[in-house]
Design a protein around this motif. Structure first.
Motif, PDB file in Angstrom:
ATOM      1  N   TRP A 477       0.818  -1.217   0.000  1.00  0.00           N
ATOM      2  CA  TRP A 477       0.000   0.000   0.000  1.00  0.00           C
ATOM      3  C   TRP A 477       0.848   1.262   0.000  1.00  0.00           C
ATOM      4  O   TRP A 477       0.399   2.328  -0.439  1.00  0.00           O
ATOM      5  CB  TRP A 477      -0.936  -0.008   1.200  1.00  0.00           C
ATOM      6  CG  TRP A 477      -1.915   1.123   1.244  1.00  0.00           C
ATOM      7  CD1 TRP A 477      -2.038   2.069   2.216  1.00  0.00           C
ATOM      8  CD2 TRP A 477      -2.938   1.426   0.283  1.00  0.00           C
ATOM      9  NE1 TRP A 477      -3.056   2.933   1.929  1.00  0.00           N
ATOM     10  CE2 TRP A 477      -3.627   2.565   0.741  1.00  0.00           C
ATOM     11  CE3 TRP A 477      -3.317   0.846  -0.928  1.00  0.00           C
ATOM     12  CZ2 TRP A 477      -4.675   3.141   0.032  1.00  0.00           C
ATOM     13  CZ3 TRP A 477      -4.364   1.402  -1.633  1.00  0.00           C
ATOM     14  CH2 TRP A 477      -5.033   2.540  -1.154  1.00  0.00           C
ATOM     15  N   TYR A 478       2.094   1.169   0.459  1.00  0.00           N
ATOM     16  CA  TYR A 478       2.955   2.344   0.559  1.00  0.00           C
ATOM     17  C   TYR A 478       3.048   3.077  -0.776  1.00  0.00           C
ATOM     18  O   TYR A 478       2.956   4.311  -0.841  1.00  0.00           O
ATOM     19  CB  TYR A 478       4.352   1.930   1.018  1.00  0.00           C
ATOM     20  CG  TYR A 478       5.291   3.100   1.206  1.00  0.00           C
ATOM     21  CD1 TYR A 478       5.370   3.765   2.421  1.00  0.00           C
ATOM     22  CD2 TYR A 478       6.099   3.553   0.157  1.00  0.00           C
ATOM     23  CE1 TYR A 478       6.226   4.851   2.600  1.00  0.00           C
ATOM     24  CE2 TYR A 478       6.944   4.631   0.322  1.00  0.00           C
ATOM     25  CZ  TYR A 478       7.005   5.279   1.537  1.00  0.00           C
ATOM     26  OH  TYR A 478       7.838   6.360   1.697  1.00  0.00           O
ATOM     27  N   THR A 479       3.215   2.327  -1.846  1.00  0.00           N
ATOM     28  CA  THR A 479       3.395   2.959  -3.150  1.00  0.00           C
ATOM     29  C   THR A 479       2.190   3.809  -3.555  1.00  0.00           C
ATOM     30  O   THR A 479       2.341   4.827  -4.218  1.00  0.00           O
ATOM     31  CB  THR A 479       3.670   1.898  -4.237  1.00  0.00           C
ATOM     32  OG1 THR A 479       3.819   2.549  -5.492  1.00  0.00           O
ATOM     33  CG2 THR A 479       2.516   0.915  -4.356  1.00  0.00           C
ATOM     34  N   GLN A 480       0.990   3.376  -3.133  1.00  0.00           N
ATOM     35  CA  GLN A 480      -0.186   4.161  -3.487  1.00  0.00           C
ATOM     36  C   GLN A 480      -0.179   5.516  -2.779  1.00  0.00           C
ATOM     37  O   GLN A 480      -0.481   6.550  -3.392  1.00  0.00           O
ATOM     38  CB  GLN A 480      -1.466   3.391  -3.151  1.00  0.00           C
ATOM     39  CG  GLN A 480      -2.759   4.149  -3.376  1.00  0.00           C
ATOM     40  CD  GLN A 480      -2.951   4.612  -4.813  1.00  0.00           C
ATOM     41  OE1 GLN A 480      -2.235   4.184  -5.710  1.00  0.00           O
ATOM     42  NE2 GLN A 480      -3.895   5.498  -5.037  1.00  0.00           N
ATOM     43  N   LEU A 481       0.191   5.532  -1.512  1.00  0.00           N
ATOM     44  CA  LEU A 481       0.251   6.800  -0.773  1.00  0.00           C
ATOM     45  C   LEU A 481       1.352   7.705  -1.353  1.00  0.00           C
ATOM     46  O   LEU A 481       1.168   8.929  -1.455  1.00  0.00           O
ATOM     47  CB  LEU A 481       0.499   6.528   0.706  1.00  0.00           C
ATOM     48  CG  LEU A 481      -0.576   5.710   1.429  1.00  0.00           C
ATOM     49  CD1 LEU A 481      -0.218   5.561   2.909  1.00  0.00           C
ATOM     50  CD2 LEU A 481      -1.947   6.341   1.280  1.00  0.00           C
ATOM     51  N   TYR A 482       2.445   7.105  -1.725  1.00  0.00           N
ATOM     52  CA  TYR A 482       3.570   7.841  -2.320  1.00  0.00           C
ATOM     53  C   TYR A 482       3.168   8.468  -3.653  1.00  0.00           C
ATOM     54  O   TYR A 482       3.280   9.693  -3.848  1.00  0.00           O
ATOM     55  CB  TYR A 482       4.731   6.862  -2.464  1.00  0.00           C
ATOM     56  CG  TYR A 482       5.863   7.225  -3.387  1.00  0.00           C
ATOM     57  CD1 TYR A 482       6.412   8.501  -3.443  1.00  0.00           C
ATOM     58  CD2 TYR A 482       6.437   6.230  -4.191  1.00  0.00           C
ATOM     59  CE1 TYR A 482       7.481   8.791  -4.278  1.00  0.00           C
ATOM     60  CE2 TYR A 482       7.511   6.509  -5.026  1.00  0.00           C
ATOM     61  CZ  TYR A 482       8.022   7.788  -5.077  1.00  0.00           C
ATOM     62  OH  TYR A 482       9.080   8.065  -5.907  1.00  0.00           O
ATOM     63  N   ASN A 483       2.674   7.658  -4.560  1.00  0.00           N
ATOM     64  CA  ASN A 483       2.307   8.179  -5.884  1.00  0.00           C
ATOM     65  C   ASN A 483       1.135   9.144  -5.814  1.00  0.00           C
ATOM     66  O   ASN A 483       1.093  10.141  -6.540  1.00  0.00           O
ATOM     67  CB  ASN A 483       1.981   7.015  -6.828  1.00  0.00           C
ATOM     68  CG  ASN A 483       3.223   6.325  -7.336  1.00  0.00           C
ATOM     69  OD1 ASN A 483       4.183   6.966  -7.735  1.00  0.00           O
ATOM     70  ND2 ASN A 483       3.217   5.007  -7.313  1.00  0.00           N
ATOM     71  N   GLN A 484       0.201   8.861  -4.940  1.00  0.00           N
ATOM     72  CA  GLN A 484      -0.951   9.756  -4.788  1.00  0.00           C
ATOM     73  C   GLN A 484      -0.509  11.127  -4.297  1.00  0.00           C
ATOM     74  O   GLN A 484      -1.006  12.160  -4.768  1.00  0.00           O
ATOM     75  CB  GLN A 484      -1.953   9.127  -3.819  1.00  0.00           C
ATOM     76  CG  GLN A 484      -3.258   9.891  -3.687  1.00  0.00           C
ATOM     77  CD  GLN A 484      -4.220   9.175  -2.759  1.00  0.00           C
ATOM     78  OE1 GLN A 484      -3.825   8.370  -1.908  1.00  0.00           O
ATOM     79  NE2 GLN A 484      -5.494   9.456  -2.904  1.00  0.00           N
ATOM     80  N   THR A 485       0.419  11.154  -3.363  1.00  0.00           N
ATOM     81  CA  THR A 485       0.922  12.412  -2.827  1.00  0.00           C
ATOM     82  C   THR A 485       1.556  13.264  -3.932  1.00  0.00           C
ATOM     83  O   THR A 485       1.284  14.472  -4.060  1.00  0.00           O
ATOM     84  CB  THR A 485       1.958  12.144  -1.721  1.00  0.00           C
ATOM     85  OG1 THR A 485       1.318  11.441  -0.647  1.00  0.00           O
ATOM     86  CG2 THR A 485       2.552  13.437  -1.194  1.00  0.00           C
TER      87      THR A 485
END
Length: 803
Positions: A477-485
């Motif tokens: 899930w980390y990548t989703q928060l990163y890319n979304q940011t």
């Protein structure tokens, strides 16, 4: 993850509980919900209910054509978070019906009675009694799949398993040792596969496009393109039987696709419960439509991003002079560029990622980027990652403000793997997200248009997250928060529809922040084929846009033959980027390599000639490309799609992974050989070769030999293709001075909508008449038209012409 030892036995060190019957059924019409109590042995009398574990199964519909199943052994156990779902509010939804057949409403008490939930043509049905059963049916009553017999299970790993040879301590283990989980308990289900039923998707996977026979772990890793690992792991698959499955779990999901039980897809998750959605089609495009509506549609991308991107490459040495030599060199050779990308070393070594330009090479970067924008007409992309090396000031700032991920003892988590002493931004902290956004916006204000969000897969298991997220639920899930940011930072700066990432890692939800590229591929024909398979799998998993490193990333000096074949392939896709590791990817270097090796430079066949031809071809096709690129946001249909997605009823198309459809009308078969030999399949119907004008009847395999300046590129009958001949920019007014090519051999009529960047549109229509083929524009504008790919071009001054 395999729990069984053959068909009959359980592996050593594993204890199993299986749902054995549907004991109690209830149907709540008001709540639009079914509930099933499933004991782990058959209940013959009240005495059997003592000391008897059960599964509690809830069946609901979050959206039309979607049925959600939540099954749990213990309802008080830790719940593993799922993905944000765009669920409709229950109640008063005319597309959901709940029914009970037996002894009236509510609980159904007679063996053989059943409960059903129906939504959008999809029905879930459970029949009371033994064995356990849960069946999913399509609107014609056809069984799509089912869970029956020993298929819903809870597995517990023993204190030590001689299969894994690893003790179960703080972490459990998978049965093949491929990943660790935070539980020694797993819940699994098997969903039946019909004879000949194929499985597709599961994110970016570099093996065979058809997933049958594979074991797939949803666990993002930086594993390259020649392994079973993936950068973009998505617990969603669809099948040739008309449905898709989303396992609603952010953590590690393990799939056995006909590889443990050859008659089923098994998926398992750590913990005492399982949550999944069945998504009805029945066509692949309808499945993707409902799936992306549920988890989020891809955003629209800016028109300029469809042009050719050139990068500095990775470990090469570059400064402003070097960059200008590349950009000017492309212009001198008449190869139009749309974007230039600065890879890692725009920042100083040991400082990644501190968002500070290395002043030794880029002293006045604002002026440099302004010149590239205004004088060269380029858009700019810059590389970043979420890892903060301790050498830069950004590490100290993040450490002092508590924005970096911490260990259980309160210390900042650090590693020397990649950047010395690096920490990891904690995107579960809202303040850390805004802090990181601010760094991105600083870059944008300097003149950067897009961001390459590299990495995001190397997420530690033994850390504490700001929001208290279960440790291993954050790995994917980390990548989703990163890319979304980062995507939000670009949208907030340039507006919706103007944001563009170039992202490597992703999971469910990542499709909302395009574009994604295929990671570190080998500079070989195998690397090229692996990349295509990965793209087909990713776009079959809800991602509308996809790219890859043209020429391959790895390799000392890529073979010029591979480079040239890859150029043709790479420019017939949504996004096209020349990028590598240790060697610049400007085409004249490959011609110099050929000359050095004594290879004759034949006009039209050189790397420069090939790059020029296919770059200009894509720019000419921009009215078609841009229109196709609007569809992912509207209905989830990807720009590049597999033959199965476009032709699901053609049995031959179901296994093809060396060719693809570029939008609905173009078939592309990349060449993967030095000799130029290529074998590919044309589906039924009449097809026209775009490059030669040749017509062919489909339903056949073709074997051909192509020069470097050629590739099998076919247009299906019933197409109207609008182009801008001679165009050198991707972002122009597409419907002005357009050439309309009409393909009506068997078809009676066809049309093409051409959408403009400003939101306006024009429709070009072609239809057969006694006088010939009449072609017209919806608003009476002038255009040129021709029959086929090489017919005589006729000017339509008044908005209508007969050919």
């Amino acid at each position: 993850m395999k729990f069984t030892n053959g068909y009959w036995m359980i592996r050593d060190g594993v204890e199993a509980l299986y749902a054995r019957e549907a004991y109690e059924l209830s149907a709540d019409a008001a709540a639009e919900q079914l509930n099933v109590l499933a004991p782990t042995s058959v209940v013959r009398g009240r005495y059997d209910t003592l000391n008897l574990p059960t599964f509690d199964v809830d069946i609901t519909s979050p959206a039309e054509g979607v049925i959600r199943v939540r099954a749990a052994h213990w309802l008080g156990a830790t719940e593993y978070p799922g993905f944000p779902l765009n669920a409709d509010e229950p109640g008063n939804r005319d597309y959901v019906s709940v029914a009970a057949h037996g002894n009236g409403d509510g609980e159904v008490g007679v063996n053989g009675a059943d409960v059903t939930l129906t939504t959008g043509g999809l029905t879930a049905k459970v029949v009371k009694g033994s064995p356990w059963n849960l069946t999913f049916l399509g609107e014609d009553g056809k069984v799509l799949t089912k869970s029956e017999g020993k298929s819903l299970a809870r597995f517990k790993l023993g204190v030590e398993s001689n299969v894994t040879a690893q003790p179960v301590g703080e972490f459990g283990v998978t049965m093949d040792g491929s990943a660790r989980d935070e539980s020694d308990v797993f819940t699994a289900i098997q969903l039946h596969l019909g004879v000949g039923e194929n499985v597709y998707g599961l994110g970016e996977r570099f093996g065979a496009y058809v997933k049958n026979g594979q074991t797939v772990d949803i666990w993002n890793e930086d594993g390259g393109t020649a392994s079973e690992q993936g950068y973009k792991d998505v617990p969603f698959y669809m099948t040739s039987n008309g449905y898709g499955i989303l396992v609603n779990n952010r953590g590690h999901v393990s799939f056995e696709i006909g590889s443990e039980n050859t008659e089923a897809v098994q998926f398992s998750v750590p913990g005492e419960g399982l949550d999944f959605c069945v998504i009805y089609g029945p066509t692949p495009k309808q499945i993707l439509d409902r799936y992306t509506k549920l988890v989020g549609r891809p955003a629209n991308v800016p028109a300029w991003s469809y042009g050719l991107w050139l990068t500095t490459s990775f470990t090469t040495k570059y400064d402003e002079q070097t960059i200008n030599s590349f950009i000017d060199g492309m212009a001198e050779r008449d190869i139009p560029l749309a974007a230039f990308h600065y890879d890692c070393y725009w920042m100083r070594e040991f400082h990644w990622c501190d968002f500070e330009w290395d002043k030794r090479f880029f002293g006045d970067i604002e002026s440099t980027l302004k010149r590239l924008h205004e004088d060269k007409g380029l858009h700019i992309c810059a590389w970043i990652n979420p890892y903060i090396g301790q050498r830069g000031d950004m590490f100290k700032e993040g450490r002092d403000k508590g924005y970096l991920v911490k260990k259980a003892n309160g210390e900042v988590w650090q590693t020397d793997f990649w950047q010395a002493g690096m920490g990891l931004v904690d995107f579960t902290n809202p303040e850390a997200r805004e802090w990181f956004k601010g760094k991105v916006k600083k870059l944008l204000h300097q003149g950067v248009d897009a961001i390459k969000t590299d990495f995001g897969e190397r997420i530690p298991r033994d850390v504490v997250w700001y929001d208290g997220s279960p440790k291993l639920s954050m790995h994917n899930w980390y990548t989703q928060l990163y890319n979304q940011t980062v995507f939000e930072a670009i949208e907030e700066t340039y507006g919706k529809g103007n944001a563009c990432l170039y992202a490597r890692s992703a999971t469910v939800g990542g499709q909302q922040q395009p574009v994604h590229w295929g990671g570190d591929c080998e500079s070989t024909f195998n690397g090229m084929a692996q990349s295509l398979r990965a793209g087909l799998s990713l776009t079959s998993s809800g991602f509308g846009f996809w790219s890859h490193d043209i020429g391959g990333f790895e390799g000392a000096f890529p073979d010029p033959a591979v480079y040239k074949r890859w150029v043709a392939f790479g420019l017939l896709g949504s996004h096209s980027r020349l990028h590598g590791s240790t060697v610049y990817r400007v085409p004249w270097l490959f011609d110099e390599e050929d000359k050095k090796n004594g290879v004759e430079l034949v006009p039209g066949q050189t790397a420069v000639d090939v790059a020029r031809k296919f770059t200009k071809l894509k720019l000419e096709l921009m009215p078609y490309v841009y229109e196709t690129g609007l569809k992912p946001h509207i209905n989830g249909t990807p720009v590049m799609r597999s033959m199965f997605v476009e032709f699901p009823d053609d049995q031959t198309c179901r296994t093809l992974d060396r060719q693809y459809m570029f939008g609905p009308n173009f078939l592309v078969a990349p060449v993967f050989t030095y000799s130029g030999e290529v074998s590919y399949y044309l589906p039924e119907g009449v097809w026209t070769n775009w490059l030669t004008g040749e017509k062919a009847q489909g339903g056949v395999w073709r074997n051909e030999v192509h020069g470097y300046d050629s590739i099998p590129l076919w247009v299906r009958d019933g197409s109207v293709i609008v182009t801008n001949p001679g165009e050198t920019k991707p972002d122009r007014v597409y419907g002005t001075d357009a050439l309309v090519s009409v393909f009506l051999t068997d078809a009676e009529s066809a049309e093409a909508v051409v959408s403009e960047i400003d939101g306006s549109s024009v429709t070009f229509t072609a239809r057969r008449t006694p006088a010939g083929v009449e072609v017209s524009s919806s608003d009476g504008r002038a255009f040129s038209a021709r029959l086929g790919a090489d017919g005589e071009i006729v000017k339509a001054e008044s908005g209508t012409v007969v050919l």
